[in-house]
Design an enzyme around this catalytic site. Structure first.
Site, PDB file in Angstrom:
ATOM      1  N   THR A  33       0.843  -1.203   0.000  1.00 40.59           N
ATOM      2  CA  THR A  33       0.000   0.000   0.000  1.00 40.59           C
ATOM      3  C   THR A  33       0.876   1.251   0.000  1.00 40.59           C
ATOM      4  O   THR A  33       0.633   2.189  -0.771  1.00 40.59           O
ATOM      5  CB  THR A  33      -0.947   0.009   1.213  1.00 40.59           C
ATOM      6  OG1 THR A  33      -1.418  -1.317   1.449  1.00 40.59           O
ATOM      7  CG2 THR A  33      -2.119   0.929   0.982  1.00 40.59           C
ATOM      8  N   ASP A  85       1.913   5.339   5.835  1.00 39.44           N
ATOM      9  CA  ASP A  85       2.379   3.951   5.936  1.00 39.44           C
ATOM     10  C   ASP A  85       1.179   3.012   5.945  1.00 39.44           C
ATOM     11  O   ASP A  85       0.049   3.431   6.242  1.00 39.44           O
ATOM     12  CB  ASP A  85       3.210   3.774   7.218  1.00 39.44           C
ATOM     13  CG  ASP A  85       4.145   2.575   7.144  1.00 39.44           C
ATOM     14  OD1 ASP A  85       4.040   1.771   6.197  1.00 39.44           O
ATOM     15  OD2 ASP A  85       4.993   2.431   8.049  1.00 39.44           O
ATOM     16  N   GLY A  86       1.415   1.768   5.635  1.00 44.65           N
ATOM     17  CA  GLY A  86       0.370   0.750   5.678  1.00 44.65           C
ATOM     18  C   GLY A  86       0.267   0.141   7.065  1.00 44.65           C
ATOM     19  O   GLY A  86       0.900   0.593   8.023  1.00 44.65           O
ATOM     20  N   LYS A  98       1.882  -3.785  12.999  1.00 44.10           N
ATOM     21  CA  LYS A  98       2.724  -3.598  11.830  1.00 44.10           C
ATOM     22  C   LYS A  98       3.941  -4.519  11.919  1.00 44.10           C
ATOM     23  O   LYS A  98       4.227  -5.061  12.972  1.00 44.10           O
ATOM     24  CB  LYS A  98       3.183  -2.140  11.725  1.00 44.10           C
ATOM     25  CG  LYS A  98       2.052  -1.223  11.254  1.00 44.10           C
ATOM     26  CD  LYS A  98       2.493   0.224  11.084  1.00 44.10           C
ATOM     27  CE  LYS A  98       3.643   0.439  10.159  1.00 44.10           C
ATOM     28  NZ  LYS A  98       3.459  -0.105   8.811  1.00 44.10           N
ATOM     29  N   GLU A 107       9.888   1.862  10.790  1.00 44.30           N
ATOM     30  CA  GLU A 107       8.541   2.438  10.644  1.00 44.30           C
ATOM     31  C   GLU A 107       8.119   3.158  11.922  1.00 44.30           C
ATOM     32  O   GLU A 107       7.541   4.245  11.871  1.00 44.30           O
ATOM     33  CB  GLU A 107       7.527   1.340  10.314  1.00 44.30           C
ATOM     34  CG  GLU A 107       7.681   0.781   8.911  1.00 44.30           C
ATOM     35  CD  GLU A 107       6.786  -0.426   8.637  1.00 44.30           C
ATOM     36  OE1 GLU A 107       6.549  -0.699   7.457  1.00 44.30           O
ATOM     37  OE2 GLU A 107       6.344  -1.088   9.589  1.00 44.30           O
ATOM     38  N   LYS A 125      -7.954  -5.242   6.643  1.00 42.63           N
ATOM     39  CA  LYS A 125      -7.084  -5.092   7.822  1.00 42.63           C
ATOM     40  C   LYS A 125      -7.853  -4.659   9.072  1.00 42.63           C
ATOM     41  O   LYS A 125      -7.275  -4.558  10.144  1.00 42.63           O
ATOM     42  CB  LYS A 125      -5.976  -4.053   7.543  1.00 42.63           C
ATOM     43  CG  LYS A 125      -5.245  -4.201   6.230  1.00 42.63           C
ATOM     44  CD  LYS A 125      -4.390  -5.437   6.199  1.00 42.63           C
ATOM     45  CE  LYS A 125      -3.560  -5.553   4.943  1.00 42.63           C
ATOM     46  NZ  LYS A 125      -2.595  -4.508   4.736  1.00 42.63           N
TER      47      LYS A 125
HETATM   48  C1  A5P Z   1       5.827  -3.487   6.948  1.00 41.30           C
HETATM   49  O1  A5P Z   1       6.717  -3.889   7.922  1.00 41.30           O
HETATM   50  C2  A5P Z   1       4.425  -3.506   7.465  1.00 41.30           C
HETATM   51  O2  A5P Z   1       4.286  -2.812   8.648  1.00 41.30           O
HETATM   52  C3  A5P Z   1       3.493  -3.005   6.394  1.00 41.30           C
HETATM   53  O3  A5P Z   1       3.105  -1.692   6.626  1.00 41.30           O
HETATM   54  C4  A5P Z   1       2.331  -3.889   6.377  1.00 41.30           C
HETATM   55  O4  A5P Z   1       2.810  -5.203   6.218  1.00 41.30           O
HETATM   56  C5  A5P Z   1       1.306  -3.545   5.296  1.00 41.30           C
HETATM   57  O5  A5P Z   1       1.619  -4.172   4.112  1.00 41.30           O
HETATM   58  P1  A5P Z   1       0.712  -4.100   2.820  1.00 41.30           P
HETATM   59  O6  A5P Z   1       0.486  -2.653   2.528  1.00 41.30           O
HETATM   60  O7  A5P Z   1       1.534  -4.780   1.774  1.00 41.30           O
HETATM   61  O8  A5P Z   1      -0.553  -4.815   3.109  1.00 41.30           O
END
Ligand code: A5P
Length: 235
Positions: A33, A85-86, A98, A107, A125
């Site tokens: 994402t 961030d995702g 995360k 992060e 999620k």
């Molecule tokens: C990375 O370490 C994670 O915290 C990502 O933010 C999390 O895995 C989200 O990933 P996607 O956006 O690929 O679902």
């Protein structure tokens, strides 16, 4: 990942791009994402938008470099305006899990250095109770098995049960993070008291950081086939 999930992730990233202003200092998250956001931001930079960005992983740094997004570090730019961030999971209190991409340490440092952390995600999620996604805990590789047992005991005291296991890379060896550490994946199913678990994990020698992000996200931009919903304060 389904095409629908990927389209939702891109939609959330596009909404996040609307928050970016000329001259901003931006934290760039990690994962599929966040990668959509970086791609969209790169296109805007190509059209003259001026930003400076701090990536949360080597993966994201490479993507941003390829898009000619001007990069910095937290040593040169210790305070950021906005991080996008995702997340692997979020609950109604905007608490996150995360670290599915093994980038949780950087992060969290980048999120904590930012005036605003905004999360971009697809609807899958969203949970009522954190823990369906295995909680990643980043640990020093020294004393890994001792630390693993310590984490498992602490988790039981915090009302969590399930396996605590080192994550492995595709080659079968323990996965090593950008920071040179290992990851323990904690398959609890449910985390009844995330604050208690977070406090306990913070106190274990050998735990570098954990994937519970509490009090960091100001808002979640969550997208699905119906469109985009903003949970929290995006202003
Ligand atoms: C990375 O370490 C994670 O915290 C990502 O933010 C999390 O895995 C989200 O990933 P996607 O956006 O690929 O679902």
């Amino acid at each position: 990942m389904s095409d629908k999930a990927d389209a939702a992730k891109r939609l959330a990233a596009a909404r996040a791009l609307e928050l970016v202003r000329d001259g901003m200092r931006i934290g760039l998250g990690t994962g599929s994402t966040a990668a959509h956001f970086v791609a969209l931001l790169g296109a805007q930079v190509g059209q003259g938008l001026r930003v400076i960005a701090v990536p949360t992983s080597e993966r994201t740094r490479e993507q941003a470099l390829a898009l000619s997004i001007p990069l910095s570090t937290l040593d040169e730019t210790p305070e950021l305006d906005l991080t996008i961030d995702g997340a692997d999971e979020f609950d109604p209190a905007l608490r996150l899990i995360k670290g599915g991409g093994a980038a949780l340490l950087r992060e969290k440092i980048v999120a904590a250095a930012s005036a605003r952390m905004i999360v971009v995600t697809d609807r899958s999620k969203q949970v009522d109770t954190l823990g369906r996604f295995p909680l990643p805990v980043e640990v020093d590789r020294f004393g890994l098995e001792s630390t693993r047992r310590h984490v498992a005991r602490l988790a039981a005291d915090a009302g969590c049960s399930g396996t605590v296991a080192p994550r492995r890379a595709p080659d079968g060896h323990f996965l090593v993070t950008d920071g040179g550490h290992a990851i323990l994946d904690c398959s609890f199913g449910a985390i009844p008291d995330p604050e208690k678990l977070a406090r306990g994990l913070n106190a274990i020698p050998g735990v570098v950081e954990h994937g519970l992000f509490i009090g960091l996200a100001k808002a979640i931009i969550v997208a699905d086939e119906q469109g985009v919903e903003v949970i929290g304060d995006i202003a």
